[in-house]
Design a protein around this motif. Sequence first.
Motif, PDB file in Angstrom:
ATOM      1  N   LYS A 156     -34.902  30.100 -15.151  1.00 50.97           N
ATOM      2  CA  LYS A 156     -34.142  30.651 -16.269  1.00 50.97           C
ATOM      3  C   LYS A 156     -34.946  31.729 -16.977  1.00 50.97           C
ATOM      4  CE  LYS A 156     -31.353  26.980 -18.100  1.00 50.97           C
ATOM      5  NZ  LYS A 156     -31.108  26.048 -19.200  1.00 50.97           N
ATOM      6  N   ALA A 157     -36.194  31.350 -17.327  1.00 49.68           N
ATOM      7  CA  ALA A 157     -37.037  32.257 -18.095  1.00 49.68           C
ATOM      8  C   ALA A 157     -37.260  33.561 -17.342  1.00 49.68           C
ATOM      9  CB  ALA A 157     -38.365  31.572 -18.399  1.00 49.68           C
ATOM     10  N   ARG A 174     -24.123  32.539 -23.639  1.00 51.96           N
ATOM     11  CA  ARG A 174     -23.278  31.366 -23.885  1.00 51.96           C
ATOM     12  C   ARG A 174     -23.607  30.202 -22.950  1.00 51.96           C
ATOM     13  NH1 ARG A 174     -17.091  32.968 -24.479  1.00 51.96           N
ATOM     14  NH2 ARG A 174     -17.482  33.772 -22.393  1.00 51.96           N
ATOM     15  N   LYS A 175     -24.062  30.538 -21.781  1.00 53.24           N
ATOM     16  CA  LYS A 175     -24.237  29.489 -20.787  1.00 53.24           C
ATOM     17  C   LYS A 175     -25.147  30.010 -19.683  1.00 53.24           C
ATOM     18  CE  LYS A 175     -21.105  26.107 -18.744  1.00 53.24           C
ATOM     19  NZ  LYS A 175     -19.699  25.870 -18.413  1.00 53.24           N
ATOM     20  N   ILE A 176     -25.986  29.134 -19.152  1.00 57.76           N
ATOM     21  CA  ILE A 176     -26.771  29.529 -17.979  1.00 57.76           C
ATOM     22  C   ILE A 176     -26.662  28.426 -16.933  1.00 57.76           C
ATOM     23  CG2 ILE A 176     -29.053  30.087 -17.075  1.00 57.76           C
ATOM     24  CD1 ILE A 176     -29.809  31.237 -19.678  1.00 57.76           C
ATOM     25  N   ILE A 177     -26.264  28.811 -15.729  1.00 59.78           N
ATOM     26  CA  ILE A 177     -26.179  27.839 -14.639  1.00 59.78           C
ATOM     27  C   ILE A 177     -27.292  28.161 -13.647  1.00 59.78           C
ATOM     28  CG2 ILE A 177     -24.816  27.126 -12.645  1.00 59.78           C
ATOM     29  CD1 ILE A 177     -22.664  28.223 -15.194  1.00 59.78           C
ATOM     30  N   VAL A 178     -28.040  27.138 -13.276  1.00 60.42           N
ATOM     31  CA  VAL A 178     -29.138  27.346 -12.337  1.00 60.42           C
ATOM     32  C   VAL A 178     -28.916  26.482 -11.104  1.00 60.42           C
ATOM     33  CG1 VAL A 178     -31.617  27.255 -11.997  1.00 60.42           C
ATOM     34  CG2 VAL A 178     -30.700  27.756 -14.262  1.00 60.42           C
ATOM     35  N   SER A 227     -27.083  31.970 -13.005  1.00 61.51           N
ATOM     36  CA  SER A 227     -25.881  32.656 -13.455  1.00 61.51           C
ATOM     37  C   SER A 227     -25.833  32.626 -14.969  1.00 61.51           C
ATOM     38  CB  SER A 227     -24.651  31.962 -12.853  1.00 61.51           C
ATOM     39  OG  SER A 227     -23.480  32.583 -13.303  1.00 61.51           O
ATOM     40  N   ILE A 228     -25.842  33.826 -15.552  1.00 57.70           N
ATOM     41  CA  ILE A 228     -25.866  33.919 -17.008  1.00 57.70           C
ATOM     42  C   ILE A 228     -24.499  34.371 -17.501  1.00 57.70           C
ATOM     43  CG2 ILE A 228     -26.942  35.079 -18.989  1.00 57.70           C
ATOM     44  CD1 ILE A 228     -29.373  35.585 -17.095  1.00 57.70           C
TER      45      ILE A 228
END
Length: 956
Positions: A923-924, A942-946, A953-954
């Motif tokens: 993420k970072a 709003r959301k981050i999918i890893v 996915s940001i």
Amino acid sequence: MEKYEPSKIEPKWQKCWEEHPELSAADDAVNKPKYYCLDMFPYPSGDGLHVGHVESYTATDIVSRFKRMNGKNVLHPQGWDAFGLPAENYAIKTGTHPDLRTHQNIANFTRQIKSLGMSYDWSREIDTSNPEYYKWTQWLFLLFYKNGLAYKKMGKVNWCPSCQTVLANEQVEDGICERCKNEVIQKDLEQWYFKITDFIENNKETTGLIEGLGKVDWPGSTIAAQKNWIGKSEGVEFKFKVKNSDSEISVYTTRIDTVFGVTYVVVGPEHRIIKGLKDKISNIEEVETYVAETKKKTDLERMEAKVKTGVELRGIKVINPFSGQEVPLFVADYVLSQYGTGAVMAVPAHDERDFEFAKKYDLPIKRVIEPKFIAGPGSDSAIMPGQEYIKRSAIAAVIRNPKDDTYLCISWKTAHMHGIVTGGVDEGEDIVEAARREVLEETGYKNLKLVKISDKAIHSLFYHRVKKQNRWARFQYVIFDLIDEQQEAIDEKEAALHEIIWKKKEELRDFFSVIEGTYIMNLLDNIDSAFTDDGVVYNSGEYDWMDSSEARKKMAQWLEKEGIGKKKINYKLRDWLVSRQRYWGAPIPIIYCDKCGAVPVPEKDLPVMLPTDVDFKPIGESPLAYSKTFHDVVCPKCGGKARRESDTMDTFVCSSWYYFRYSDPKNREEFASKENIKKWLPVDLYVGGAEHSVLHLLYARFFTKALHNLGYVGFDEPFLKLRHQGMILAEDGRKMSKSLGNVINPDVVVKEFGADSLRIFEMFMGPFDAMKPWNTKGIVGMQRFLDKVWRFSETVSDSNEPDVKIQSLLHKTIKKVTADIEDFHFNTAVSQLMILANAMEKETVIFKDEYGKFLILLSPFAPHIAEELWSRIGNDKSIFLESWPEYDAELAKDEEAEVVIQVNGKVRDKMTVSADMDEEEMKALAIASEKVQAHISGKEIRKIIVVKGRLVSIVV
RNA sequence: GCCUUGGUGGCGGAAUGGUAUACGCGCUAGUCUUAGGAACUAGUUCCCGGAAGGGAUUGAGAGUUCGAGUCUCUCCCAAGGCACCA
């Protein structure tokens, strides 16, 4: 190093393998798990091997070699479906005996198959025209005869005047002989049949032909084709009384729910009621003339007749037991005498054939089914108020039926698409807003709630019915129900709605008729086609407003209670006609004695040999009848004068049991021993053309089921897994055919490119079961690939210092190729081998162990080059004695992974990180990316999918 | 009409809901060669752009989802099987 020359190495290894049959033999004695891998055996035609044969034989060869290397005891045999008409026709033309011609062809096929490096167990080769084989075909015939499964009967049969023989129903296509393409006529003849219909449903412990399809791994299309051919239909049979007479007419129908719509009854021309009521029919002459005329017509002519014909039996009325209504009786040849009871109830409003007939003879059309567009609670197309508002799945109308609390829903999209809403949508206007606006104008209600409804339900109403008339209906009005967001208000709104509807009733009458509080669209007042779907029953007395399915149940119950009818299941499949008036087939082992009648040939006298002193010219009777040595015999029972059955068996009989024979091909006491059958069968994998979806596969299943039923075998489905090869088209995309001159001869390809290239190419062309065009240029690529493999064998080194990249790719390849062979994805298996080869080629040194494993993976596909290179890297035993490599999940793993960074679903950057980096770190890193920053800076995340090792996915 | 399977570059085709176009053919340029061929190297979905980059794209339309070639619905098209079977 010398060049890769397939023409040098391939014959060398073929010879070597022939000298070592144990490499491909199935061992009866060894106690390893078995695998029976079977090709549909070919008819040895004079044209030789086709590229389609190569395709399926390569696939089974790959699987067989693969299974052997995986420790299986593999039975992979080949043989010849040697009887059949082409050889006989050739004999008629040239005077060459069919036996000679057939064996020349077999020799040619054998040579061709061997030139492809196929690993068949040739010690088990069979030939259906060999007396050692057809002895058992005859024995099985007698077994069936003794158990009531083979019988002789007089009946209408398909007769091909050109082939001069009868044909099975399965061999007639559209009234045309599938062999010679001449028209087939109907003849009354006494013929032999097998009782295949005994096995449609489960028979004692034996699973039936329908249910058995549920436990095999077969292509869906083939299962569907078989079911279709069996043609099971569930309906009821019941009686119409003839007025002022004791006579009754039984009819069969699957749509008893339409019975209140019966406006006449029809019988087929052969129906005996015509004779029975002769005195009462006032126009009997006209009727008899019609019947006589239809009898003259062939089935083909009957089917081709565009316009239905028929004659009313004047003076006769029949009584509908449900309504008591009297309706006229007709005779018409659109009713098939052989199916059901040979008589049908006619419902023109809901059956296309009846509709056509009724239109022509101006008979009444009474509607009793309406499409069901009112969904009840609990049904998936029902939408109740209070469901969530869904943004774009608009509605156009919701009308509530207060009586049973159901709703009529019309989707906005559908309504608009079909012109129901006249207001239309302004350019750029939101479609939902348009709906709101229109509703507002129409009613003045503001708190409109939009509900989602099933388009499928709507579809059945608008699209289906309207399209059948080939025009789009246009409506001028639309009624919207208002479902207020406040539940309490609904009653009030409803009242208002009804007011509107009733007020508009006059205007609406054109397209809504109001029946019992349910608004039914009366679109088809001017009916110009039949509505044949299930729906809601009306005009049907106590059955009104039932669903079709419910009405069928209730009506059948009533019939049974009253004793006028019962549930009945009908099938299209009839018994299998097996006798043929031809020479080149297995003689039917029956003797006719004037005293004793039909007497089976005693087992000790089998086989009944085909005589050689015959003339092959077809004369409408089997040529065997004119062989003195064959025809005249003594009765085995009484010793009196007798004659042999001169017909032979359909070749499909020979091919219905050959897979048993491979398990024990030399047995002289039995068709195959029980132990051997138990050891090898059922067939684990069966591969062949889809053209056998119905005939051969159905007959073979029947044989297995019969033998199971009689206690000879312990299973009732012969082929557990079935796959069809797709047809290979010519380079021009058309079918390969001699007349078009676009046939590819495998011999030529082998000569130019080698068997290995041909094998790999046919596997690489596309999905195994897909139809695909030939492309000679494509083989060049395969040759380049094999050439590459050949060349970099020079860089093989004895050292064993593994290269991490190659090792990882090798293990991935092991995994993929293994799975792909199991799944019949040979094209991707080859492609994966190419990827590995490309990577290995780039290395300066290849380690022997890795190269060896690669060769093992390649060996089932390209056996010759694999064996050659295997020996060149210092192995003295055959590569096919090696075990299939296992993949190591750890080694197959990537050290590093390329991770994709998406912003709002779009790829904005990529980064290479260690494969096991944790999610927070990913993420970072993703957020830190410059390219990503360009898209997210200043916005709130709003959301981050890893997904570990794959993507971040940001969403902003 | 019904049933089945499909629809992705110039072509054959690949893709557990996660980088669409892997692999092969063809094409373009280059290396080698007297030349042709072969072989090798690089490139090759489309559009804009010199490039960096951007946009579009899996028959059409809609839906679900952070995300759809893939799942759901409707439509269109193709191939194969069945078909006057009530």
